[in-house]
Design a protein around this motif. Structure first.
Motif, PDB file in Angstrom:
ATOM      1  N   PHE A  68      54.011  69.384  46.319  1.00  0.00           N
ATOM      2  CA  PHE A  68      54.034  68.618  45.081  1.00  0.00           C
ATOM      3  C   PHE A  68      53.264  67.305  45.249  1.00  0.00           C
ATOM      4  CE2 PHE A  68      56.097  65.466  42.307  1.00  0.00           C
ATOM      5  CZ  PHE A  68      55.871  66.049  41.079  1.00  0.00           C
ATOM      6  N   GLY A  69      53.458  66.634  46.399  1.00  0.00           N
ATOM      7  CA  GLY A  69      52.730  65.400  46.665  1.00  0.00           C
ATOM      8  C   GLY A  69      51.234  65.627  46.746  1.00  0.00           C
ATOM      9  N   LYS A  70      50.816  66.730  47.366  1.00  0.00           N
ATOM     10  CA  LYS A  70      49.390  67.036  47.460  1.00  0.00           C
ATOM     11  C   LYS A  70      48.798  67.302  46.081  1.00  0.00           C
ATOM     12  CE  LYS A  70      49.478  68.930  52.158  1.00  0.00           C
ATOM     13  NZ  LYS A  70      49.245  70.131  53.010  1.00  0.00           N
ATOM     14  N   CYS A  71      49.572  67.945  45.218  1.00  0.00           N
ATOM     15  CA  CYS A  71      49.106  68.193  43.853  1.00  0.00           C
ATOM     16  C   CYS A  71      48.880  66.868  43.115  1.00  0.00           C
ATOM     17  CB  CYS A  71      50.119  69.041  43.095  1.00  0.00           C
ATOM     18  SG  CYS A  71      50.223  70.754  43.653  1.00  0.00           S
TER      19      CYS A  71
ATOM     20  N   ARG B 239      62.840  61.574  52.517  1.00  0.00           N
ATOM     21  CA  ARG B 239      63.915  60.642  52.132  1.00  0.00           C
ATOM     22  C   ARG B 239      63.343  59.229  51.988  1.00  0.00           C
ATOM     23  NH1 ARG B 239      68.973  60.524  55.747  1.00  0.00           N
ATOM     24  NH2 ARG B 239      69.617  59.239  53.982  1.00  0.00           N
ATOM     25  N   PRO B 240      62.574  58.979  50.919  1.00  0.00           N
ATOM     26  CA  PRO B 240      61.904  57.682  50.771  1.00  0.00           C
ATOM     27  C   PRO B 240      62.860  56.516  50.554  1.00  0.00           C
ATOM     28  CG  PRO B 240      61.656  58.988  48.786  1.00  0.00           C
ATOM     29  CD  PRO B 240      62.264  59.893  49.809  1.00  0.00           C
TER      30      PRO B 240
ATOM     31  N   ARG C  56      63.674  67.138  44.698  1.00  0.00           N
ATOM     32  CA  ARG C  56      64.612  67.491  45.768  1.00  0.00           C
ATOM     33  C   ARG C  56      66.012  67.741  45.208  1.00  0.00           C
ATOM     34  NH1 ARG C  56      61.556  63.734  48.617  1.00  0.00           N
ATOM     35  NH2 ARG C  56      62.882  62.047  47.898  1.00  0.00           N
ATOM     36  N   THR C  57      66.381  66.969  44.183  1.00  0.00           N
ATOM     37  CA  THR C  57      67.685  67.170  43.552  1.00  0.00           C
ATOM     38  C   THR C  57      67.749  68.520  42.848  1.00  0.00           C
ATOM     39  OG1 THR C  57      67.926  64.777  43.215  1.00  0.00           O
ATOM     40  CG2 THR C  57      69.329  66.213  41.900  1.00  0.00           C
ATOM     41  N   ARG C  58      66.677  68.883  42.157  1.00  0.00           N
ATOM     42  CA  ARG C  58      66.628  70.170  41.459  1.00  0.00           C
ATOM     43  C   ARG C  58      66.635  71.345  42.442  1.00  0.00           C
ATOM     44  NH1 ARG C  58      64.959  69.883  36.073  1.00  0.00           N
ATOM     45  NH2 ARG C  58      65.653  67.871  35.237  1.00  0.00           N
TER      46      ARG C  58
ATOM     47  N   TYR D  52      54.371  58.005  35.675  1.00  0.00           N
ATOM     48  CA  TYR D  52      55.642  58.150  36.381  1.00  0.00           C
ATOM     49  C   TYR D  52      55.462  57.986  37.885  1.00  0.00           C
ATOM     50  CZ  TYR D  52      56.502  60.217  31.846  1.00  0.00           C
ATOM     51  OH  TYR D  52      56.569  60.430  30.491  1.00  0.00           O
ATOM     52  N   CYS D  53      56.436  57.346  38.506  1.00  0.00           N
ATOM     53  CA  CYS D  53      56.403  57.049  39.935  1.00  0.00           C
ATOM     54  C   CYS D  53      56.531  58.339  40.739  1.00  0.00           C
ATOM     55  CB  CYS D  53      57.539  56.077  40.278  1.00  0.00           C
ATOM     56  SG  CYS D  53      57.756  55.812  42.049  1.00  0.00           S
ATOM     57  N   LEU D  54      55.601  58.569  41.664  1.00  0.00           N
ATOM     58  CA  LEU D  54      55.614  59.795  42.457  1.00  0.00           C
ATOM     59  C   LEU D  54      56.832  59.866  43.367  1.00  0.00           C
ATOM     60  CD1 LEU D  54      54.257  62.395  43.374  1.00  0.00           C
ATOM     61  CD2 LEU D  54      52.903  61.051  45.000  1.00  0.00           C
ATOM     62  N   VAL D  55      57.265  58.732  43.897  1.00  0.00           N
ATOM     63  CA  VAL D  55      58.438  58.729  44.779  1.00  0.00           C
ATOM     64  C   VAL D  55      59.670  59.228  44.027  1.00  0.00           C
ATOM     65  CG1 VAL D  55      60.016  57.257  46.091  1.00  0.00           C
ATOM     66  CG2 VAL D  55      57.549  56.895  46.264  1.00  0.00           C
ATOM     67  N   HIS D  56      59.848  58.761  42.793  1.00  0.00           N
ATOM     68  CA  HIS D  56      61.006  59.190  42.010  1.00  0.00           C
ATOM     69  C   HIS D  56      60.862  60.643  41.556  1.00  0.00           C
ATOM     70  CE1 HIS D  56      61.659  54.829  41.750  1.00  0.00           C
ATOM     71  NE2 HIS D  56      62.924  55.141  41.571  1.00  0.00           N
ATOM     72  N   LEU D  57      59.647  61.073  41.277  1.00  0.00           N
ATOM     73  CA  LEU D  57      59.435  62.475  40.920  1.00  0.00           C
ATOM     74  C   LEU D  57      59.800  63.388  42.087  1.00  0.00           C
ATOM     75  CD1 LEU D  57      56.057  62.331  38.944  1.00  0.00           C
ATOM     76  CD2 LEU D  57      58.348  62.637  38.023  1.00  0.00           C
ATOM     77  N   LYS D  58      59.441  62.974  43.304  1.00  0.00           N
ATOM     78  CA  LYS D  58      59.807  63.753  44.486  1.00  0.00           C
ATOM     79  C   LYS D  58      61.320  63.789  44.662  1.00  0.00           C
ATOM     80  CE  LYS D  58      55.671  63.170  47.357  1.00  0.00           C
ATOM     81  NZ  LYS D  58      55.153  62.617  48.648  1.00  0.00           N
TER      82      LYS D  58
END
Length: 217
Positions: free
Chosen positions: A208-211, A54-55, A190-192, A180-186
């Motif tokens: 996903f973050g490790k990738c 939850r960033p 989570r929404t999907r 693209y911002c990784l925080v927003h991608l995460k």
């Protein structure tokens, strides 16, 4: 407090109360839900792990959770400071990240001696108040910013993949790179994964973050 003396019955494995002093000896006048020992360092350690999933957690969320889960009132200032320490621990501090740029430049030059990297300026923060994040608003904003940017330099944009911004960047800066911002991608991931169990969702977001940070060729 109450004094209770017990011993374990080895035949049953249960504890048996031998003596119970029912006289309460704790001074009720010192009971309070405003515990000064709950400092920003403690709050930071408490929410660091949660911040990974939850960033966008806010200081007011921490105040609410501390009251709900622990019955403790925490000031907004202390919650904000604790949240900042948690962000530094989870994602790294802004000052440390900027300091790493010099290290990165040095290592890059050691690996590729034919390349040249110069860190000679920083662009100021630009902002505008508009009626919405539409294509028209982004196009106007980028046109204003375009005046201050040097076209002979390569421009790289990092955004949250807003649809209007994606098209506006391509139109105003056709040669620019867009990441693209990784925080927003995460957050989007989570929404999907709305119907997935929380533990499973947290695990997938972590992978996903490790990738994203994995070295590529």
């Amino acid at each position: 407090m109450w004094a209770v003396t017990t011993s374990m019955d080895r035949s049953t494995g249960f504890f048996t109360i031998k003596e119970f002093n029912a006289v309460h000896t704790y001074d009720s006048t010192v009971l309070t839900n405003k515990i000064s020992q709950v400092g920003c360092h403690f709050i930071g350690r408490l929410v660091t792990e949660e911040l990974q999933s939850r960033p966008f957690k806010r200081a007011v969320d921490i105040m609410h959770n501390m009251k709900k889960d622990y019955g403790v009132d925490v000031t907004y200032h202390r919650s904000h400071m604790g949240l900042q320490k948690a962000k530094d621990s989870a994602f790294g501090s802004y000052s440390a990240s900027f300091a790493d740029l010099k290290w990165y430049m040095q290592k890059f030059k050691e690996v590729d001696t034919t390349s040249s990297i110069v860190l000679d300026c920083l662009y100021p923060i630009c902002f505008a108040i508009v009626d919405g994040e539409t294509y028209e608003s982004w196009h106007w904003f980028l046109e204003q910013m375009r005046v201050f940017l040097e076209f002979e330099r390569i421009i790289v944009f990092i955004s949250d993949r807003n649809i209007g911004l994606l098209h506006a960047v391509a139109d105003v800066f056709p040669g620019a790179s867009h990441s693209y911002c990784l925080v927003h991608l995460k957050k989007n991931l989570r929404t999907r994964l709305g119907g997935v169990a929380m533990d499973r969702k947290r695990y997938l977001v972590e992978l996903f973050g490790k990738c994203a940070y994995a070295p590529t060729l």
